[in-house]
Design a protein around this motif. Structure first.
Motif, short mmCIF file in Angstrom:
data_model
loop_
_atom_site.label_atom_id
_atom_site.label_comp_id
_atom_site.label_asym_id
_atom_site.label_seq_id
_atom_site.Cartn_x
_atom_site.Cartn_y
_atom_site.Cartn_z
N ASP A 1 3.45 -4.80 -0.07
CA ASP A 1 3.11 -3.47 -0.58
C ASP A 1 3.53 -3.29 -2.04
OD1 ASP A 1 5.89 -3.24 -0.20
OD2 ASP A 1 5.73 -1.09 0.23
N ASN A 2 4.60 -4.02 -2.46
CA ASN A 2 5.05 -3.82 -3.84
C ASN A 2 4.11 -4.45 -4.86
OD1 ASN A 2 5.60 -6.45 -3.23
ND2 ASN A 2 7.72 -6.44 -3.95
N PHE B 1 1.45 -0.94 -4.43
CA PHE B 1 1.86 0.46 -4.32
C PHE B 1 3.29 0.68 -4.81
CE2 PHE B 1 -0.91 -0.71 -0.74
CZ PHE B 1 -1.99 0.12 -0.97
N ALA B 2 3.53 1.85 -5.30
CA ALA B 2 4.91 2.29 -5.56
C ALA B 2 5.52 2.73 -4.24
CB ALA B 2 4.91 3.44 -6.57
N SER B 3 6.84 2.76 -4.18
CA SER B 3 7.52 3.12 -2.94
C SER B 3 7.11 4.51 -2.47
CB SER B 3 9.04 3.10 -3.17
OG SER B 3 9.70 3.48 -1.98
N SER C 1 4.18 5.56 -1.74
CA SER C 1 2.89 6.02 -2.23
C SER C 1 1.76 5.18 -1.64
CB SER C 1 2.85 5.92 -3.76
OG SER C 1 1.54 6.20 -4.25
N ARG D 1 -1.55 1.11 -7.94
CA ARG D 1 -1.18 1.22 -9.34
C ARG D 1 -2.28 0.66 -10.24
NH1 ARG D 1 4.71 -1.12 -7.92
NH2 ARG D 1 3.34 -2.84 -7.37
N ASP E 1 -2.46 -3.01 -11.06
CA ASP E 1 -2.69 -3.91 -9.91
C ASP E 1 -4.13 -3.86 -9.41
OD1 ASP E 1 -0.09 -4.88 -9.79
OD2 ASP E 1 0.59 -3.17 -8.59
N ARG F 1 -2.87 3.83 2.91
CA ARG F 1 -2.86 2.62 2.09
C ARG F 1 -4.03 1.71 2.45
NH1 ARG F 1 3.57 0.84 1.58
NH2 ARG F 1 4.05 2.28 -0.14
#
Length: 265
Positions: A149-150, A153-155, A157, A161, A164, A209
C-alpha cells in the motif's frame, strides 16, 4: 399266376424308383440353399447378381427369390457405411480423450501463458527496482500480483498519490491481453482499527483502495472494463502476522488476480 406275379414285381420296382426324383430334387435344393447362403455372405454384389441369374434360369417354376433386390449393400453403399462407422468411432474416442485429457492440456497451456505474463511483470519490477514493493506468484486461482500500500497510498488514505500514478499506468499496459482475462482487484489492510471522518472501518478503506486503483487502471482504453471487478477484504485475509510492523506492512496491500481463461463448452 405267373403273369400276376410279374405285374406285381414290376409295380414294386416302379415304386422303388419313384422316390429318387423328390430325393434328388431335395438334395439339389439343399445344395442350392448352401450356395445361396455362401453367396449372400459375400460382399461382392456383382458375383451375387450373376449367381442369381444362373439360379433363376435353372429354377423357372414359381417366383424366384433371386428376382428381388439383393439385401447385401452395394460396394459404394458399404464403403459409405464403413466410413460413417469409422467417423463415429473416431468421434467417440475423441470425445473420451477430450473428457479425460482436455482439462489437463488446457490447464498446462494456461499455466504457460500465465508464466509469460508473470515474466513480463517481473521484468518491469526489476527494471523499476520495485522488488521490495511488488511481487508475483502463480496460484491455483491464477497469477497474483501483490502491491504494497505504501507504493500507492498515504497512510489511512484511499487516494493514489500523484507521483505513483505512472506506476499504475505501467501496470495497466501489462494487463492488456488477447483474449482478455477476468481480473479481480482486491484491497487488504492490517488489523489496526481505523476510524476517521471518511472511513469507519478497514473494510471501507480496503474497498475504496481497490476501486480507486481499478478506475485508474481502466483509463487505459485497451482494457475491457467488463473483465474487471473490485473487492475489499479489510484485515480478514492477512498474509503475515499482524503482531509485527513488518507483518502489518505486508498485509496492507492491493492485489491483482489475473484469472485463467475458462474453457469453452
Amino acid at each position: 399266376m405267373s403273369k400276376r406275379r410279374k405285374k406285381k414285381e414290376h409295380h414294386d420296382e416302379h415304386m422303388d424308383e419313384s422316390w429318387l426324383v423328390p430325393y434328388s430334387d431335395l438334395l439339389t435344393l439343399l445344395l442350392a440353399l448352401f450356395i445361396v447362403l455362401y453367396a449372400m455372405s459375400s460382399v461382392d454384389a456383382k458375383k451375387f447378381a450373376a449367381l442369381a441369374n444362373v439360379f433363376n434360369k435353372e429354377f423357372q417354376s414359381g417366383t424366384g427369390i433371386f428376382e428381388y433386390p439383393s439385401p447385401a449393400p452395394s460396394p459404394v453403399e458399404q464403403n459409405v457405411d464403413i466410413d460413417n462407422l469409422n467417423k463415429k468411432q473416431e468421434k467417440t474416442v475423441s470425445s473420451s480423450i477430450t473428457e479425460e485429457e482436455l482439462r489437463n492440456i488446457q490447464k498446462q497451456q494456461e499455466q504457460n501463458e500465465l508464466k509469460n505474463i508473470q515474466e513480463k511483470v517481473n521484468s518491469y519490477i526489476n527494471e523499476k527496482k520495485l522488488t521490495d514493493k511488488l511481487e508475483t506468484s502463480l496460484t491455483d486461482e491464477g497469477l497474483l500480483v501483490s502491491i504494497r500500500d505504501n507504493v500507492l497510498f498515504a497512510s489511512g488514505s484511499a487516494e493514489i498519490r500523484n507521483h505513483d500514478k505512472n506506476v499504475v499506468a505501467e501496470i495497466s499496459k501489462l494487463l492488456v491481453m488477447d483474449p482478455p482475462r477476468s481480473i479481480i482487484i482486491s484491497g487488504h489492510t492490517d488489523n489496526v482499527p481505523i476510524h476517521n471522518s471518511k472511513y469507519e472501518s478497514n473494510w471501507e478503506l480496503s474497498v475504496s483502495r481497490a476501486i480507486n486503483f481499478m478506475k485508474l487502471l481502466l483509463k487505459n482504453d485497451q482494457l475491457d472494463p467488463s473483465a474487471f471487478s473490485a473487492k475489499g477484504y479489510g484485515e480478514f485475509k492477512p498474509i503475515a502476522s499482524n503482531k509485527t510492523e513488518k507483518g502489518r506492512e505486508k498485509n496492507r496491500r492491493v492485489e491483482i488476480l489475473i484469472q485463467p481463461r475458462s474453457p469453452k463448452n
